[in-house]
Motif scaffolding. Sequence first.
Motif, mmCIF file in Angstrom:
data_model
loop_
_atom_site.group_PDB
_atom_site.id
_atom_site.type_symbol
_atom_site.label_atom_id
_atom_site.label_comp_id
_atom_site.label_asym_id
_atom_site.label_seq_id
_atom_site.Cartn_x
_atom_site.Cartn_y
_atom_site.Cartn_z
ATOM 1 N N VAL A 149 44.287 26.569 -29.839
ATOM 2 C CA VAL A 149 45.356 27.552 -29.665
ATOM 3 C C VAL A 149 45.052 28.476 -28.498
ATOM 4 O O VAL A 149 45.762 28.500 -27.494
ATOM 5 C CB VAL A 149 45.584 28.361 -30.961
ATOM 6 C CG1 VAL A 149 46.619 29.462 -30.736
ATOM 7 C CG2 VAL A 149 46.052 27.436 -32.082
ATOM 8 N N VAL A 150 43.982 29.254 -28.604
ATOM 9 C CA VAL A 150 43.682 30.194 -27.521
ATOM 10 C C VAL A 150 43.051 29.493 -26.320
ATOM 11 O O VAL A 150 43.143 29.972 -25.189
ATOM 12 C CB VAL A 150 42.776 31.354 -28.006
ATOM 13 C CG1 VAL A 150 43.490 32.153 -29.071
ATOM 14 C CG2 VAL A 150 41.428 30.858 -28.500
ATOM 15 N N GLY A 151 42.415 28.345 -26.538
ATOM 16 C CA GLY A 151 41.790 27.623 -25.427
ATOM 17 C C GLY A 151 42.793 27.124 -24.412
ATOM 18 O O GLY A 151 42.582 27.232 -23.200
ATOM 19 N N VAL A 152 43.908 26.574 -24.881
ATOM 20 C CA VAL A 152 44.926 26.081 -23.951
ATOM 21 C C VAL A 152 45.556 27.241 -23.184
ATOM 22 O O VAL A 152 45.904 27.112 -22.001
ATOM 23 C CB VAL A 152 45.994 25.245 -24.697
ATOM 24 C CG1 VAL A 152 46.856 26.115 -25.597
ATOM 25 C CG2 VAL A 152 46.851 24.465 -23.727
ATOM 26 N N MET A 153 45.644 28.398 -23.825
ATOM 27 C CA MET A 153 46.177 29.588 -23.150
ATOM 28 C C MET A 153 45.182 30.093 -22.100
ATOM 29 O O MET A 153 45.575 30.513 -21.005
ATOM 30 C CB MET A 153 46.469 30.680 -24.173
ATOM 31 C CG MET A 153 47.366 30.239 -25.327
ATOM 32 S SD MET A 153 49.004 29.718 -24.804
ATOM 33 C CE MET A 153 49.803 31.319 -24.665
ATOM 34 N N GLY A 154 43.903 30.044 -22.430
ATOM 35 C CA GLY A 154 42.878 30.441 -21.468
ATOM 36 C C GLY A 154 42.813 29.515 -20.275
ATOM 37 O O GLY A 154 42.660 29.959 -19.124
ATOM 38 N N SER A 155 42.949 28.216 -20.524
ATOM 39 C CA SER A 155 42.972 27.244 -19.437
ATOM 40 C C SER A 155 44.170 27.485 -18.526
ATOM 41 O O SER A 155 44.059 27.438 -17.287
ATOM 42 C CB SER A 155 43.016 25.821 -20.008
ATOM 43 O OG SER A 155 43.210 24.863 -19.000
ATOM 44 N N ALA A 156 45.324 27.748 -19.127
ATOM 45 C CA ALA A 156 46.531 28.011 -18.335
ATOM 46 C C ALA A 156 46.381 29.274 -17.506
ATOM 47 O O ALA A 156 46.756 29.311 -16.322
ATOM 48 C CB ALA A 156 47.744 28.133 -19.262
ATOM 49 N N ALA A 157 45.830 30.323 -18.104
ATOM 50 C CA ALA A 157 45.656 31.589 -17.385
ATOM 51 C C ALA A 157 44.678 31.443 -16.228
ATOM 52 O O ALA A 157 44.934 31.909 -15.108
ATOM 53 C CB ALA A 157 45.165 32.665 -18.356
ATOM 54 N N ALA A 158 43.544 30.787 -16.489
ATOM 55 C CA ALA A 158 42.539 30.594 -15.439
ATOM 56 C C ALA A 158 43.090 29.743 -14.305
ATOM 57 O O ALA A 158 42.886 30.047 -13.117
ATOM 58 C CB ALA A 158 41.290 29.951 -16.037
ATOM 59 N N SER A 159 43.792 28.671 -14.661
ATOM 60 C CA SER A 159 44.370 27.787 -13.640
ATOM 61 C C SER A 159 45.439 28.510 -12.838
ATOM 62 O O SER A 159 45.529 28.357 -11.611
ATOM 63 C CB SER A 159 44.964 26.541 -14.310
ATOM 64 O OG SER A 159 43.964 25.814 -15.012
ATOM 65 N N ALA A 160 46.264 29.308 -13.522
ATOM 66 C CA ALA A 160 47.293 30.083 -12.824
ATOM 67 C C ALA A 160 46.666 31.054 -11.834
ATOM 68 O O ALA A 160 47.172 31.260 -10.724
ATOM 69 C CB ALA A 160 48.147 30.845 -13.844
ATOM 70 N N LYS A 161 45.545 31.646 -12.228
ATOM 71 C CA LYS A 161 44.851 32.582 -11.334
ATOM 72 C C LYS A 161 44.322 31.860 -10.103
ATOM 73 O O LYS A 161 44.489 32.336 -8.969
ATOM 74 C CB LYS A 161 43.701 33.263 -12.088
ATOM 75 C CG LYS A 161 42.986 34.343 -11.269
ATOM 76 C CD LYS A 161 43.934 35.480 -10.928
ATOM 77 C CE LYS A 161 43.257 36.581 -10.130
ATOM 78 N NZ LYS A 161 44.222 37.649 -9.762
#
Length: 452
Positions: free
Chosen positions: A139-151
């Motif tokens: 759950v939070v891992g996919v959100m963290g991956s998306a945030a890091a990649s977006a950055k």
Amino acid sequence: MAMNLSSKVIFKGITESFGAAIHALGASQLTDGVINRSKRMMLDTLGVGLLGTQTAVFNKALKYSQVHSMDFDDTWHPATHPSGAVLPALLALAETLPSRPSGLDLLLAFNVGIEVQGRLMRFSREAYNIPERFHPPSVVGVMGSAAASAKLLGLSPSQCSHALAIAASSAGAPLANAATQTKPLHIGNATRRGLEAAQLAQMGLEGNPAMLDMDSGLGVYYKDYSPSAMPDCASGAFRWILEDQDVAFKRIPAHLAMHWLVDAVRAARGKLQETVWNFDLSQIQRVILSVPPSRYINCPLPTTEHQARHSFQFNACSALLDDKVTVASFDQAQINRPALKELLSKVEVKTPADNHPSFDKMYCEVQIETAQGESCTARCNTFYGHWRNPLSQEDLVEKFIVNASSVLCAEGLEGVIDVIGNIEKVKECSVLGSYLRMSSNTHEQAYSTTMF
């Protein structure tokens, strides 16, 4: 009619605040404490991932499972594995970007991905406990991956918000697949789908702009969902969660709760050997484990390595027999030992009311009784490697070397350690990938085409 400007309220939604923070956070805001802690997380994750390329899960599922394939990666509080879904996504993305991101770019994006996970987990008190229904990194891992990649992609605030919304539609994995070969895929899928969400947002795909605000959004995973906005990173209100909450680094490739238990068992074993002359393990009549309640790590008779990694009983008996638990402890031959199976039949599990299922509050106590009437008890409140008793830098580097040397040559090992140790000064983070491809001849072909 003229508007009364003094009564006008400017409202920023929670999802919008996250998108704005992901976009705006800068390298100058990274503190020395956060830089040091995140470097340790990155080095440990690389070592665990390299070792994971040799597992049966990796051979079947390739790059989607290596970091968590042995349950050897870092653990945070509230409970999740923060690094495994973020670092592989950034390494893969960095190799495709024409802009050639620097080591500092990589470090900042990594910390953004970690920060988003930490913020999301604090939306629920339920998340502070050992999970019961779903695996948190899914759950939070996919959100963290998306945030890091977006950055790392340099997306706009709006695109960052949409990346989170898109990623939320790939979130979630039932805990019923814990202790199976599928569990490592939870983090592997989070890595891949978070990266894809950021790329889709870059292409213009949009999701619900209030995904984090709604009970029917990310709130579907928590019974007590109470979201809050990210502080304005330009204000003095922003502080990295990693600054105040360190991670735990594992010394054995098993569920984190096993670390308390193994340390307690070894202490009780040592007391028994000191007090009972010519002690033999066959003299043990009963082993009583006092542990926190958690069904998925209460596995009385494990038959596979993944069940064994999630078994209080197995890890207690392995530590009793060998005075240690290592990577080799989970080999099938070790699981099938007659002496271990004999000990397993003597184990009793208790869950005292004061033993809370939280990595910040739990303890493990072991009582060993012999046929001669002797009894020894030991308790572990904080194991070595926990955030309250962190691994030394020397031991952390040694763990990396032991894990990574199964794949990398000496030059690769030294190069990775040096690059991560000076990551904020590295002009092009692609140099890290060069060292990660310096494989031994045995693993060169498979590793060079599948890792990260």
